[in-house]
Structure formats: structure tokens, C-alpha cells
Design a protein around this motif. Structure first.
Motif, PDB file in Angstrom:
ATOM      1  N   TYR A 107      -1.902   1.934  -2.607  1.00 24.54           N
ATOM      2  CA  TYR A 107      -3.231   2.623  -1.984  1.00 24.54           C
ATOM      3  C   TYR A 107      -3.630   3.666  -2.779  1.00 24.54           C
ATOM      4  N   TYR A 108      -2.858   4.297  -3.845  1.00 20.18           N
ATOM      5  CA  TYR A 108      -3.311   4.968  -4.851  1.00 20.18           C
ATOM      6  C   TYR A 108      -3.685   4.656  -6.271  1.00 20.18           C
ATOM      7  N   LYS A 109      -3.248   3.196  -6.150  1.00 19.63           N
ATOM      8  CA  LYS A 109      -3.087   2.611  -7.758  1.00 19.63           C
ATOM      9  C   LYS A 109      -4.396   1.514  -7.651  1.00 19.63           C
ATOM     10  N   ILE A 110      -5.252   1.736  -6.888  1.00 21.47           N
ATOM     11  CA  ILE A 110      -6.414   0.311  -6.920  1.00 21.47           C
ATOM     12  C   ILE A 110      -6.945   0.108  -8.423  1.00 21.47           C
ATOM     13  N   LYS A 111      -7.218   1.026  -9.037  1.00 20.94           N
ATOM     14  CA  LYS A 111      -7.885   1.028 -10.404  1.00 20.94           C
ATOM     15  C   LYS A 111      -6.846   0.547 -11.351  1.00 20.94           C
ATOM     16  N   GLU A 139       0.885  -1.228   0.075  1.00 23.60           N
ATOM     17  CA  GLU A 139      -0.010  -0.164  -0.049  1.00 23.60           C
ATOM     18  C   GLU A 139       0.702   1.268  -0.135  1.00 23.60           C
ATOM     19  N   GLY A 140       1.881   1.431   0.837  1.00 25.38           N
ATOM     20  CA  GLY A 140       2.693   2.656   1.147  1.00 25.38           C
ATOM     21  C   GLY A 140       1.542   3.354   1.830  1.00 25.38           C
ATOM     22  N   ALA A 141       1.801   4.954   1.593  1.00 29.35           N
ATOM     23  CA  ALA A 141       0.888   5.669   2.281  1.00 29.35           C
ATOM     24  C   ALA A 141       0.717   5.182   3.669  1.00 29.35           C
TER      25      ALA A 141
END
Length: 555
Positions: A92-96, A56-58
């Protein structure tokens, strides 16, 4: 009769059959047969996996609290090159984007974990619920379902909230049982209308042994001979409590299942005609897999663990065993709390008898009285512990069937790493690993083992705990040096995709063409990655150039 009562009676009948149908495993019979062609049963589920901290990171965004891994990885010398999971794959920012990769592979399921401190920053439900964390997983689950990918959700993949470690001592403290149950109950409440497969813990062996015995993993404690046993004891009770919570409050409404994912290497006797080697191999498996599985299926620790640890504890002058005991009530409460068994498997060892005197010091490893050996001819492309020994997989699955009354099994992790400085997307050794291991699983299914699904480990390259980013397990290569963390398919993506579309191995000619076609596609991916690397390097060099301003003569 109420539906809940019917479920309870069915559960009791199933439990009774599990207890009495177990047969002895044949340690002398190891069929290392040739490759078998054919397809898996209709409805077999193919997937890939990940975990929150690794991808995830973030780590400190949108109200997330610190986990023990945030704190541990920030201490110098704890991970390779002092790597951290602060940004990792930026999942976390690249789900799509990542779900589009899964859709392209035609995955049936995706196994991921929910970060406890992202939802409950302090770990305690009554303190504060982070709705932004809830929203993140809501979006992810909805997007998976929109793309016809079944979410399989792990509640604990090693990222304990740091507050619980600092205030209570983490899994050494029985108070974790209720805190974890509250967290799980919240997840059932918010996500359970859409999530039907829950895993309480991923690989509790590592949590206990590497977190509290060797200190290689967070929280980094070296409580030799006691720490791992105490942590495991609380984890087993926490799992049982969560299962009962789901059973009593949610099962009839949500109609899901709760299981656990246990990691287990296979242990093969060095000499299958030597009874001492056979007994040592069984101890190896019981101290690894049986430590957790036997209480959940039978209500107590394996007898061999109780005997060995108890005897060594007495020899060391202790008044009681270093292995904690379950009360009669706890035994009945824990027994039967596994709707399905997740098995995570990567490698095998040869095992032989080796005596460790009781004055050798307290240790989980010396308690077992055995030595682990490897065959130097076994391939080992990546992690120093991971040798490719496909036939051990079939042996392990057969052992699970005979020991635990033929449970429903999901393979929750199987794969291989590479450890190399240069980039290599043409991962022929990973294709070979998947081919051979999945075929051994196919043989086990034909043997009658009830395997319902397979999870390739892992979807992406990611943070590999104390090894940092030095090892790569992913089907997709992640360029961690690039700001956007782009993903590039390795050859194994195309190969695994063909196994999925064929639901197995249709015939020799077709399978041979899979590898050839996969290697053709990875060549173009390598060129794309090389071009991106060159551009990134040029941009960095340009940014690093000293700024030169025109010089004007003074007037």
C-alpha cells in the motif's frame, strides 16, 4: 446501425460459433515432446500478478473496512504460525518502488486486485464510499500507465467485506449479487476510463470449496456437500450481472473487456487406454474448471456434475439435487458472459476411478467418484500440492480450446513456490519451472490455442493464505523480518526478463546462457541480503541490551 447494436450482433454470432464449433478433446493423445524453440506472436503480453490482501498490508488504515480475511487470520490456529496479512509486503505504501521493479523487468502488464472493503468499508455502496481507497488505486493505475504497463484489474480476490459475511452469510446469500454489482459498477465509473481489462473473480473454486466446504480459508465454514455449490451458484450469477452491467452501461464508452480467472489443475487418466480412467479424468476437470466455465460459455453446469450430484442426492434421500439449478432465463442471461477467459494453472494430477458410496457423507470431493495420484518423480520444491508437471499445461489449454469454442485466453497465474527456512535467491528450480511451463504454453499457441498473454505468479513473496509466510511464490524475495520490507531479486527475475525481451525462446545457446547469467547476479543479491540481515540483527541486539546507568554514591 448504432455501434451498440453492431456489438450485440457480433456477440451473438461469436456465441453461436462458440456453441457449435466445440470438438471432442482427445484424451488418448498426450504428446510429451521435446523443447521447442521460437517466439510468441507479436503483441503477446508478459506480466506478473498479485492480490490486495496478500500484498497491501495497511489492513485498518485510511478508512479501510475489515475483510473476512482480516477476521479469519486474526483467529488463532487458522494460519501457519498465526501469520496475518496486516502488514504483509506493505505494498500500500510502496507502489512507486514496486512499479520501478516492473519497469526494470519490462513487464507489459500487471495484474492486481482492488480491495472491496478499502473502497466500500461495509461492502455496500449506499453506506459510504472511502475516497482515500479510490485515491490509492487511482494513483496506482496512473503510475502503471505512465510507465507503459497495462493494468489488468481483478474485482474479487477473496477479500469479502466482513459486514456482508456477518449480516448476510456472504456468498451463501444471493444478495451478494447486487452488492458486488454495485461495487463493480463503482470501479467501472472511477477507473474504467483507464482500465480496459477487468476480471470479476479470481479462482472462485477456492472461494467456494475452501471457504464454504473445507473451511481452510475465510470465512472458514464447513457446509459439506452444499456450501460450495451454493456459493459458486451466486458467484456465477454475480459475474454475469457485472458483465451485463459493463456491456449495457460502459462498453461503448470505455471499450474494455470483462472476463473471469479460473484456476484449474490438469487431470490426466492413469491409463489412457482405460475408459473408466478417462471418464474419471474428465470428471476431475469438469468439477474443477467446467463447474464455472461451462455455465459462462454454454449456460448451465456440466452434465456430468448434474448427473453425479443429482444421483447421489437422491440416494441420500433428498428431494432435490444439492447442486442448485438455473432457470431458463438465468441460463440465457449467464451464457456468453466472458470476453476473455483467464486461466490460472500450477500443477497436474493423475486420476483414476474410485467409487464413494452415497452413505459416505455429503462432500464435493466424494461426489466426483475419483482418486488423485501423483508421480513420486515429479519435482515438488514448495507447496505440498504443487508438483511441476509442465506437459499438463499444454493439455489444459488444448482442452479449453476444444471445450469452449476457442476463446481468447490470458494466463492469469502460473508459478512455483519454495518452502524453506533459509534464504535462497538462486532459485534454479523456479527458472526451470518457468522455462518448461512457458514452453508448453508456446507449443499450445503453435497448436492454435488463442493465448494472448502470460502472468507470472507472483511479482513478490507475499502472504499465502492459510500457509502464512511459510511459502514464497515471488520473483522478488521480501524480507518480512525487516521494518522496511525490502525486495531482493531472485535469479528468476533475470531469467524471466530475458524471456520477455526475446518474446520466447530464440535458440538453445542463448537460453543456456540465460540461466548461467541469472545465477551469477543472484550471488551478489545473496551477499547484499546477508549483509542487511547481519546489520538488522546487530541493531536488534543493540536495542535489546539492558540500559545501564552510572551509579552515584549518596552524599
Amino acid at each position: 446501425m448504432p455501434h451498440h447494436s453492431v456489438l450485440r450482433i457480433c456477440h451473438i454470432l461469436l456465441l453461436a460459433s462458440c456453441i457449435f464449433s466445440s470438438e471432442d478433446f482427445d484424451w488418448t493423445k498426450n504428446e510429451k515432446g521435446s523443447f521447442q524453440y521460437g517466439t510468441f506472436p507479436s503483441g503477446f503480453s508478459w506480466g506478473a500478478g498479485s492480490s490486495a490482501y496478500q500484498t497491501e498490508g495497511a489492513w485498518d488504515k485510511d478508512g479501510k473496512g475489515k475483510s473476512i480475511w482480516d477476521v479469519f487470520s486474526h483467529k488463532r490456529g487458522k494460519t501457519d504460525r498465526n501469520d496475518t496479512g496486516d502488514s504483509s509486503c506493505d505494498g500500500y505504501y510502496k507502489i512507486k518502488d514496486d512499479i520501478s521493479l516492473m519497469k526494470d523487468m519490462k513487464l507489459n502488464h500487471y495484474l492486481f486486485s482492488i480491495s472491496w472493503p478499502r473502497i466500500l468499508p461495509s461492502g455496500i455502496k449506499t453506506d459510504y464510499i472511502n475516497e482515500k481507497g479510490i485515491e490509492h488505486y487511482d494513483n496506482m493505475i496512473n503510475m502503471l500507465l505512465e510507465n507503459r504497463i497495462t493494468p489488468i484489474v481483478t474485482l474479487y480476490h477473496w477479500d469479502l467485506p466482513q459486514v456482508l459475511e456477518e449480516k448476510y452469510g456472504g456468498w451463501q446469500n444471493a444478495s451478494m449479487i447486487n452488492f458486488f454489482n454495485d461495487f463493480a459498477n463503482l470501479c467501472f465509473e472511477r477507473f474504467g476510463n483507464r482500465v480496459k481489462y477487468w476480471i470479476t473473480f479470481n479462482n472462485p473454486w477456492s472461494v467456494a470449496v475452501e471457504g464454504y466446504e473445507t473451511g481452510e480459508h475465510a470465512p472458514g465454514l464447513k457446509m459439506r456437500g452444499t456450501g460450495a455449490y451454493n456459493a459458486a451458484h451466486n458467484i456465477i450469477k454475480a459475474h454475469a450481472k457485472v458483465w451485463h452491467t459493463y456491456d449495457a452501461q460502459w462498453r461503448s464508452k470505455q471499450k474494455g473487456m470483462v472476463g473471469i480467472s479460473l484456476s484449474a489443475d490438469w487431470g490426466e487418466p492413469v491409463d489412457v487406454t482405460n475408459q473408466r480412467d478417462i471418464e474419471a479424468a474428465e470428471r476431475y476437470v469438469q468439477f474443477f474448471l467446467g463447474w464455472f466455465a461451462t455455465p459462462l460459455f454454454n449456460g448451465d453446469y456440466p452434465q456430468i456434475m448434474k448427473d453425479y450430484i443429482g444421483r447421489k442426492s437422491v440416494q441420500q434421500g433428498l428431494s432435490s439435487s444439492r447442486l442448485p439449478t438455473f432457470s431458463p432465463h438465468e441460463k440465457s442471461y449467464i451464457r456468453g458472459t466472458c470476453d476473455f477467459l483467464g486461466i490460472s494453472h500450477f500443477t497436474t494430477r493423475y486420476i483414476t476411478q474410485k467409487n464413494f458410496p452415497s452413505n459416505h457423507g455429503n462432500s464435493y470431493f466424494t461426489d466426483r467418484d475419483l482418486a488423485e495420484l501423483v508421480d513420486p518423480q515429479w519435482p515438488d520444491p514448495g507447496s505440498e500440492w504443487l508438483y511441476a508437471v509442465p506437459w499438463g499445461f499444454r493439455r489444459l489449454l488444448s482442452f479449453v480450446k476444444t471445450q469452449y469454442g476457442d476463446p481468447m485466453i490470458y494466463v492469469t497465474g502460473n508459478g512455483v513456490s519454495e518452502k524453506m527456512m533459509c534464504t535462497e535467491l538462486c532459485d534454479d528450480w523456479r527458472m526451470q519451472y518457468f522455462r518448461d511451463y512457458i514452453n508448453e504454453m508456446f507449443k499450445a499457441v503453435k497448436d492454435g490455442v488463442d493465448v494472448k498473454g502470460y502472468t507470472a505468479w507472483s511479482l513478490l513473496d507475499k502472504f499465502e493464505w492459510d500457509e502464512g509466510y511459510s511459502e514464497r511464490f515471488g520473483l522478488y524475495y521480501v524480507d518480512f523480518g525487516s521494518k522496511n520490507k525490502p525486495r531482493y531479486p531472485k535469479a528468476s527475475v533475470q531469467y524471466y526478463k530475458r524471456i520477455i525481451s526475446s518474446n520466447g525462446f530464440p535458440n538453445q545457446r542463448e537460453i543456456e546462457s540465460w540461466k548461467r547469467k541469472a545465477l551469477e547476479t543472484c550471488t551478489s543479491s545473496n551477499q547484499l541480503l546477508a549483509a542487511a540481515r547481519r546489520k538488522s540483527k546487530e541493531n536488534k541486539e543493540h536495542a535489546d541490551m539492558p540500559k545501564v546507568w552510572p551509579v552515584h554514591d549518596e552524599v
